[in-house]
Each structure stands twice: as structure tokens, then as C-alpha cells.
Write an enzyme that holds these catalytic residues in place. Structure first.
Site, PDB file in Angstrom:
ATOM      1  N   GLY A 142       0.832  -1.209   0.000  1.00  0.00           N
ATOM      2  CA  GLY A 142       0.000   0.000   0.000  1.00  0.00           C
ATOM      3  C   GLY A 142       0.854   1.242   0.000  1.00  0.00           C
ATOM      4  O   GLY A 142       2.090   1.165  -0.032  1.00  0.00           O
ATOM      5  N   GLU A 188      17.371   3.840   7.497  1.00  0.00           N
ATOM      6  CA  GLU A 188      18.423   3.713   6.479  1.00  0.00           C
ATOM      7  C   GLU A 188      18.060   4.679   5.367  1.00  0.00           C
ATOM      8  O   GLU A 188      17.133   4.420   4.597  1.00  0.00           O
ATOM      9  CB  GLU A 188      18.479   2.282   5.940  1.00  0.00           C
ATOM     10  CG  GLU A 188      18.871   1.231   6.968  1.00  0.00           C
ATOM     11  CD  GLU A 188      20.325   1.325   7.403  1.00  0.00           C
ATOM     12  OE1 GLU A 188      21.106   2.071   6.778  1.00  0.00           O
ATOM     13  OE2 GLU A 188      20.678   0.657   8.390  1.00  0.00           O
ATOM     14  N   VAL A 244      -0.732   2.903   4.563  1.00  0.00           N
ATOM     15  CA  VAL A 244      -0.288   1.714   5.313  1.00  0.00           C
ATOM     16  C   VAL A 244       0.927   2.060   6.194  1.00  0.00           C
ATOM     17  O   VAL A 244       0.968   1.727   7.393  1.00  0.00           O
ATOM     18  CB  VAL A 244       0.047   0.560   4.343  1.00  0.00           C
ATOM     19  CG1 VAL A 244       0.578  -0.647   5.093  1.00  0.00           C
ATOM     20  CG2 VAL A 244      -1.186   0.183   3.528  1.00  0.00           C
ATOM     21  N   GLY A 245       1.883   2.772   5.615  1.00  0.00           N
ATOM     22  CA  GLY A 245       3.086   3.145   6.374  1.00  0.00           C
ATOM     23  C   GLY A 245       2.724   4.021   7.567  1.00  0.00           C
ATOM     24  O   GLY A 245       3.187   3.791   8.691  1.00  0.00           O
ATOM     25  N   CYS A 262      21.656   3.711  -2.731  1.00  0.00           N
ATOM     26  CA  CYS A 262      21.951   4.630  -1.630  1.00  0.00           C
ATOM     27  C   CYS A 262      23.455   4.764  -1.423  1.00  0.00           C
ATOM     28  O   CYS A 262      23.937   5.801  -1.006  1.00  0.00           O
ATOM     29  CB  CYS A 262      21.276   4.139  -0.356  1.00  0.00           C
ATOM     30  SG  CYS A 262      21.683   2.435   0.005  1.00  0.00           S
ATOM     31  N   GLY A 272       2.640   4.666   1.346  1.00  0.00           N
ATOM     32  CA  GLY A 272       3.305   5.058   2.581  1.00  0.00           C
ATOM     33  C   GLY A 272       2.415   5.905   3.456  1.00  0.00           C
ATOM     34  O   GLY A 272       2.385   5.754   4.687  1.00  0.00           O
ATOM     35  N   GLU A 302      21.277  14.194  -3.229  1.00  0.00           N
ATOM     36  CA  GLU A 302      21.234  12.832  -3.750  1.00  0.00           C
ATOM     37  C   GLU A 302      20.393  12.826  -5.028  1.00  0.00           C
ATOM     38  O   GLU A 302      19.229  13.227  -5.004  1.00  0.00           O
ATOM     39  CB  GLU A 302      20.594  11.908  -2.709  1.00  0.00           C
ATOM     40  CG  GLU A 302      20.607  10.468  -3.148  1.00  0.00           C
ATOM     41  CD  GLU A 302      19.884   9.559  -2.157  1.00  0.00           C
ATOM     42  OE1 GLU A 302      18.761   9.898  -1.746  1.00  0.00           O
ATOM     43  OE2 GLU A 302      20.440   8.509  -1.819  1.00  0.00           O
TER      44      GLU A 302
HETATM   45  P1  NAD Z   1      10.596   6.935   0.036  1.00  0.00           P
HETATM   46  O1  NAD Z   1      11.051   7.532   1.326  1.00  0.00           O
HETATM   47  O2  NAD Z   1       9.777   7.744  -0.866  1.00  0.00           O
HETATM   48  O3  NAD Z   1       9.759   5.606   0.327  1.00  0.00           O
HETATM   49  C1  NAD Z   1      10.268   4.559   1.120  1.00  0.00           C
HETATM   50  C2  NAD Z   1       9.109   3.787   1.738  1.00  0.00           C
HETATM   51  O4  NAD Z   1       8.433   4.642   2.663  1.00  0.00           O
HETATM   52  C3  NAD Z   1       8.053   3.329   0.726  1.00  0.00           C
HETATM   53  O5  NAD Z   1       7.595   2.051   1.078  1.00  0.00           O
HETATM   54  C4  NAD Z   1       6.969   4.373   0.906  1.00  0.00           C
HETATM   55  O6  NAD Z   1       5.693   3.906   0.526  1.00  0.00           O
HETATM   56  C5  NAD Z   1       7.044   4.628   2.410  1.00  0.00           C
HETATM   57  N1  NAD Z   1       6.467   5.893   2.875  1.00  0.00           N
HETATM   58  C6  NAD Z   1       6.266   7.033   2.158  1.00  0.00           C
HETATM   59  N2  NAD Z   1       5.672   7.967   2.945  1.00  0.00           N
HETATM   60  C7  NAD Z   1       5.511   7.421   4.174  1.00  0.00           C
HETATM   61  C8  NAD Z   1       4.971   7.893   5.403  1.00  0.00           C
HETATM   62  N3  NAD Z   1       4.485   9.124   5.529  1.00  0.00           N
HETATM   63  N4  NAD Z   1       4.971   7.071   6.472  1.00  0.00           N
HETATM   64  C9  NAD Z   1       5.487   5.817   6.376  1.00  0.00           C
HETATM   65  N5  NAD Z   1       6.004   5.309   5.229  1.00  0.00           N
HETATM   66  C10 NAD Z   1       6.021   6.101   4.136  1.00  0.00           C
HETATM   67  O7  NAD Z   1      11.924   6.411  -0.680  1.00  0.00           O
HETATM   68  P2  NAD Z   1      12.053   5.704  -2.103  1.00  0.00           P
HETATM   69  O8  NAD Z   1      11.858   6.717  -3.167  1.00  0.00           O
HETATM   70  O9  NAD Z   1      11.222   4.473  -2.112  1.00  0.00           O
HETATM   71  O10 NAD Z   1      13.589   5.235  -2.066  1.00  0.00           O
HETATM   72  C11 NAD Z   1      14.656   6.053  -2.409  1.00  0.00           C
HETATM   73  C12 NAD Z   1      15.378   6.548  -1.180  1.00  0.00           C
HETATM   74  O11 NAD Z   1      15.736   5.454  -0.337  1.00  0.00           O
HETATM   75  C13 NAD Z   1      16.681   7.247  -1.490  1.00  0.00           C
HETATM   76  O12 NAD Z   1      16.811   8.414  -0.726  1.00  0.00           O
HETATM   77  C14 NAD Z   1      17.737   6.246  -1.087  1.00  0.00           C
HETATM   78  O13 NAD Z   1      18.985   6.780  -0.754  1.00  0.00           O
HETATM   79  C15 NAD Z   1      17.094   5.587   0.078  1.00  0.00           C
HETATM   80  N6  NAD Z   1      17.708   4.267   0.314  1.00  0.00           N
HETATM   81  C16 NAD Z   1      18.495   4.067   1.410  1.00  0.00           C
HETATM   82  C17 NAD Z   1      19.125   2.842   1.619  1.00  0.00           C
HETATM   83  C18 NAD Z   1      20.028   2.591   2.809  1.00  0.00           C
HETATM   84  O14 NAD Z   1      20.332   1.427   3.081  1.00  0.00           O
HETATM   85  N7  NAD Z   1      20.472   3.588   3.524  1.00  0.00           N
HETATM   86  C19 NAD Z   1      18.921   1.812   0.698  1.00  0.00           C
HETATM   87  C20 NAD Z   1      18.128   2.063  -0.415  1.00  0.00           C
HETATM   88  C21 NAD Z   1      17.505   3.280  -0.593  1.00  0.00           C
END
Ligand code: NAD
Length: 481
Positions: free
Chosen positions: A209, A253, A214-215, A287, A211, A387
């Protein structure tokens, strides 16, 4: 078990995995899954809502009562079963990562294999972790923290799911997993694989779902004790803030802008190809990508030549073709984001050495960008500070070792870094001054027992091995008078 349905050529996914079964979604919103190589719809996915999430949390809470009391030996057995079950689906998981995400075949397989390894690594980490220690009349035990919400990004779905689940199971936690909605097909195959491990009902539950739906419910719900999150800084901040209301433990992360320092004694014929691999990992959607390349000013001409030569290996195209190194960006939005940064770099005065704006010739249908290397970049330019999450590398020249370290640390991020050089003692000395959770010397390498996580805005806490398990544990001391 309901299989992923194929209607004509469009697949549909309408279920979540709750309490050991695939159950129809209560949420009714449907989204399209678009193939990044040609922009065509390949699947429709029904998204979960708050009610689906609460059902999953309730199942995890019921299961926690007994799962939290399992012994090390029992958890080890479950981890080895998960390892076997996911190992059996490596080809399928790789295929669906290539199709849905556009990951290049070889790297997609590595990601899936790292996910499989996570179960074995957690099992080893658990063996090495003393869950009970005592001295005199004092006993200290490490207890599972409670129901954990696992929220993951789209760029390495299989790895994130396995890694977080492995650590949680090793700790005796039960979980509700919310993968990125952009990874729904990959998640579906993964859940089928995990289901085959026959863990007790409710130990892991998966709700696909948004973020914000569901998040957010996972973050707000008082029955969830811990959030382990991989994603952007903006969402990480929101989780920390909103989770405070229910005193959530958090592991975050987040992003990176990782430096690769090429020392002046480096062999450029080795160092530059390694640096390019680090920069263009996972088509730059990584990342850890080493997107700032710090090189000695005295060797700039040689560096430019070595980069031009090295970039010939970074062919762009169909990610299913094993000779291809860079696939499409995951979505139209991500394509536009990367293009906007390439434009910004040009506007701010950086010089395009390789690549530039626009789609590569012959690849107009998908979300392909040109792998781009900028030279004459200053570390305060937008392309060196933010980034991008795409195949864009900034080359920054430095005068002295101290200046290289200062530039490397002049970033809000601190996830990963690399040092390249012939004198290993010197390379270690430089590495030990870098503000990064992980520093690799002379090329990308991995150790599943070594911690992973960020300094500064790159996050809070660590994953992998015993460090990752500790993040799902609370410490209890019992003292007898
Ligand atoms: P994002 O933050 O947009 O989404 C990540 C997850 O969070 C998704 O499942 C999303 O649905 C959920 N989400 C969104 N809004 C939310 C909320 N308000 N409450 C709870 N959950 C919510 O990130 P993305 O675009 O999916 O991924 C890219 C980012 O992830 C980049 O910044 C990248 O650097 C980072 N990343 C970090 C690592 C690490 O190990 N440090 C690894 C991979 C990616």
C-alpha cells in the site's frame, strides 16, 4: 494459495499476506505497474488500507505472544528454512526485478543473492550474540522489542525484505512489512517464497500500500513497537517525528552522497574502473553509490582519460540483456528527477565529460537516461550536495590529502565512502577520518556481518549481522537483593 493472476498479459495482485494466508484486500484503490523499459502497463495492484494494516498488526501481536519466547535454536531453524525457501526462487526473483524495476540482470541477481545470504548471516549473527549474561546476582537478557513495522524502498526490494525480516526473526520479533508499492510484483514473488518456509502464522505479514496510508498506520499504531525503515530522508524525518507519539524505536536507512577518494599514489587503471562501478551501481539508483569522485588536481588529465575509457563499459539498454550495465530509471518521475539534476549541473557551470541531457539514441520509449560524468565540479554545487539517485557522477579535484578528507566530510550525508590507493596504511588512515558508516578500500566489497547504516542524515542505527539483530532487542536486567 491464490496465484498471481494473469488476464490477457496484464497481471493482477489483489491480496495481502496476513496471519499465514493470502487474503483479499479490504482497500479498494488500484494502481498500474508500468514496465520501465517501454512505459507499458504490465500489472494492476490493489492497495491495502488502514483496516488491512490493523488486521496485519493484530495477527503479528497474537503471534508475538509465543514467538517472542522461542529459543535461539528454534529461531535458527526458522532462519535456515527461510534461507532454503528463498534460495529456491532466485531465478524468479531476479526475473521479476528486471521486469518491474528495470534492474540490470547481473546486478539484480546479486541483490537477490544478498537477500538470501541475509538469512544465513542472521543465523550466524544470532549464534554469536549472547542473549543472556549474568554475574553475581544480576542477570541481563536481550528481549524481542515487540511487533515491528518494516517499511522499504523500491530499489532493492528483495534485499530489504530479507534483511529486515531475518534480523527481526533472529530477535524473536513478529513483523508487518510494507514494501514500496512500486515493487508489488517483486513482493508477490517474494511472499510466495517466504510462505514456503512455513513459519508460524502471523510471524510475518505483508500489506502492499501507500506510505501515507499503510506506512502511516504502522508508524502511528500503539501495538507496533519498532519501525525499521529504508527510504528517503524526508520520510525518515516524518517517521521519527510521528513515531515519537508512541515512543517508537526506529532504525532509519536513508540517503547518501558518497565520496570516493582517489589518493595520488593510486593506479588509475584500476582505481577509476572501480570508482565507476561504485558510481553506477544499480544504474545509479543506489543509496551507497559513490557519486562524488575526489581526485588529485595533479592527475586530472589522466583521470579524464581514464574515465572516458572506463565509461565505454557502461552500456545502456535492455536490462534483461546480460551485457548491459545501465538499465532504465524506475519511473517517469525518477527519469525527470535525474534529467533535472543534469540540467542543473550544466546551469551551475560543471563540464559534461560524458553523457548529458536526453534519452540515449534508440531508447526513446523507456525511462532511460545517459550515464553522465561531470568534471570541474565544486563541492557546494547542487549536483555534489543533493542525492540524485541516478547515473550521474561529479568529479571534484583536490590539492592535498587533508583537503580531500574535508571535502568528503562536507556533506549532510554519511552512509558510505571509498578510498583508493596503493599504500594501504595511508588508505586506512584516510578511511578512519571519514564520517561514514561504511568505508571500503580499493573497490566495492561486502561482509554480511559488518554493520550498515549512516552517520548524519544518512540515518539512525545499523543493519546486518549481530548489529542488525540488536536493533530489534530490548535489554532487561534482573537483580536479586
Ligand atoms: P521513500 O522515502 O519515498 O519511500 C520509502 C518507503 O516509505 C516506501 O515504502 C513508501 O511507501 C514509504 N512511505 C512514504 N511515505 C511514508 C509515510 N508518511 N509514512 C510511512 N512510510 C512512508 O523512498 P524511495 O523513493 O522508495 O527510495 C529512495 C530513497 O531510499 C533514497 O533516498 C535512497 O537513498 C534511500 N535508500 C536508502 C538505503 C540505505 O540502506 N540507507 C537503501 C536504499 C535506498
Amino acid at each position: 494459495m491464490e496465484a498471481m493472476m494473469e488476464k490477457d498479459t496484464i497481471k493482477t495482485v489483489t491480496t495481502h499476506y496476513i496471519d499465514g494466508a493470502f487474503v483479499e484486500s479490504h482497500g479498494r484503490q488500484v494502481i498500474d505497474v508500468v514496465k520501465p523499459t517501454n512505459g507499458q502497463v504490465i500489472a494492476r495492484v490493489t492497495l491495502g488500507d488502514e483496516e488491512d494494516t490493523r488486521r496485519a498488526i493484530a495477527a503479528a501481536k497474537r503471534a508475538f505472544a509465543s514467538f517472542s519466547r522461542t529459543t535461539k535454536e528454534e529461531r535458527s531453524r526458522y532462519l535456515l528454512r527461510l534461507h532454503k525457501a528463498v534460495s529456491a526462487r532466485i531465478d524468479d526473483l531476479t526475473g521479476v526485478m528486471v521486469e518491474e524495476y528495470g534492474g540490470v540482470a547481473q546486478f539484480a541477481r546479486l541483490i537477490v543473492e544478498s537477500g538470501v545470504t541475509a538469512f544465513a548471516a542472521a543465523e550466524k549473527g544470532l549464534q554469536e550474540l549472547p542473549l543472556r549474561q549474568s554475574w553475581g546476582k544480576t542477570t541481563v537478557t536481550l528481549e524481542p522489542v515487540g511487533v515491528a513495522g518494516l517499511i522499504t524502498a523500491w530499489n532493492a526490494n528483495a534485499l530489504f525484505i530479507c534483511l529486515k525480516l531475518a534480523s527481526a526473526v533472529a530477535a524473536g520479533c513478529t513483523v508487518v512489512l510494507k514494501p514500496s508499492e512500486m515493487s508489488s510484483l517483486q513482493t508477490r514473488v517474494m511472499v510466495e517464497a517466504l510462505n514456503a518456509a512455513e513459519l508460524p502464522k502471523g510471524v510475518f505479514n505483508v500489506v502492499t500500500g501507500l506510505g501515507t496510508v499503510v506506512g502511516a498506520e504502522l508508524v502511528r499504531n500503539p501495538d507496533v513497537a519498532k519501525i525499521s525503515f529504508t527510504g528517503s530522508v524526508a520520510v525518515g524525518e516524518a517517521i521519527m517525528r510521528d513515531g515519537a507519539a508512541t515512543m517508537k524505536r526506529v532504525t532509519l536507512e536513508l540517503g547518501g552522497k558518497s565520496p570516493t577518494i582517489v589518493l595520488d599514489d593510486a593506479n588509475l587503471d584500476k582505481a577509476i574502473p572501480s570508482a565507476l562501478i561504485l558510481a553506477f551501481l544499480n544504474s545509479g539508483q543506489a543509496c551507497a553509490a559513490g557519486t562524488r569522485l575526489l581526485v588529485p588536481k595533479s592527475r586530472l588529465d589522466d583521470v579524464r582519460r581514464a574515465i572516458r575509457d572506463g565509461m565505454r563499459a557502461f552500456t545502456v539498454g535492455d536490462p534483461a540483456d546480460p551485457s548491459i550495465a545501465i538499465g532504465p530509471m524506475v519511473s517517469q518521475k525518477q527519469y525527470e528527477r535525474v534529467e533535472s539534476y543534469i540540467r542543473k549541473g550544466i546551469e551551475e557551470g560543471a563540464e559534461v565529460l560524458v553523457g548529458g541531457e536526453g534519452r540515449p539514441k534508440g531508447l526513446e520509449a523507456g525511462y532511460f537516461v545517459k550515464p553522465t560524468v561531470f568534471v570541474n565540479v565544486k563541492n557546494d554545487m547542487t549536483i555534489a550536495q543533493e542525492e540524485i539517485f541516478g547515473p550521474v557522477l561529479s568529479v571534484i579535484a583536490y590539492d592535498s590529502e587533508d583537503e580531500a578528507i574535508r571535502i568528503a566530510n562536507d556533506s549532510k550525508y554519511g552512509l558510505h565512502a571509498a578510498v583508493m590507493g596503493t599504500d594501504l596504511q595511508r588508505a586506512h588512515r584516510v578511511a578512519s577520518q571519514l564520517q561514514a558508516g561504511r568505508v571500503v578500500i580499493n573497490g566495492m566489497t561486502d561482509d554480511p556481518q559488518a554493520p550498515w547504516g549512516g552517520f548524519k542524515y544518512s540515518g539512525v542505527g545499523r543493519e546486518y549481522g549481530r548489529y542488525g539483530i540488536e536493533a530489534f532487542l530490548e535489554t532487561r536486567a534482573i537483580l536479586e537483593s
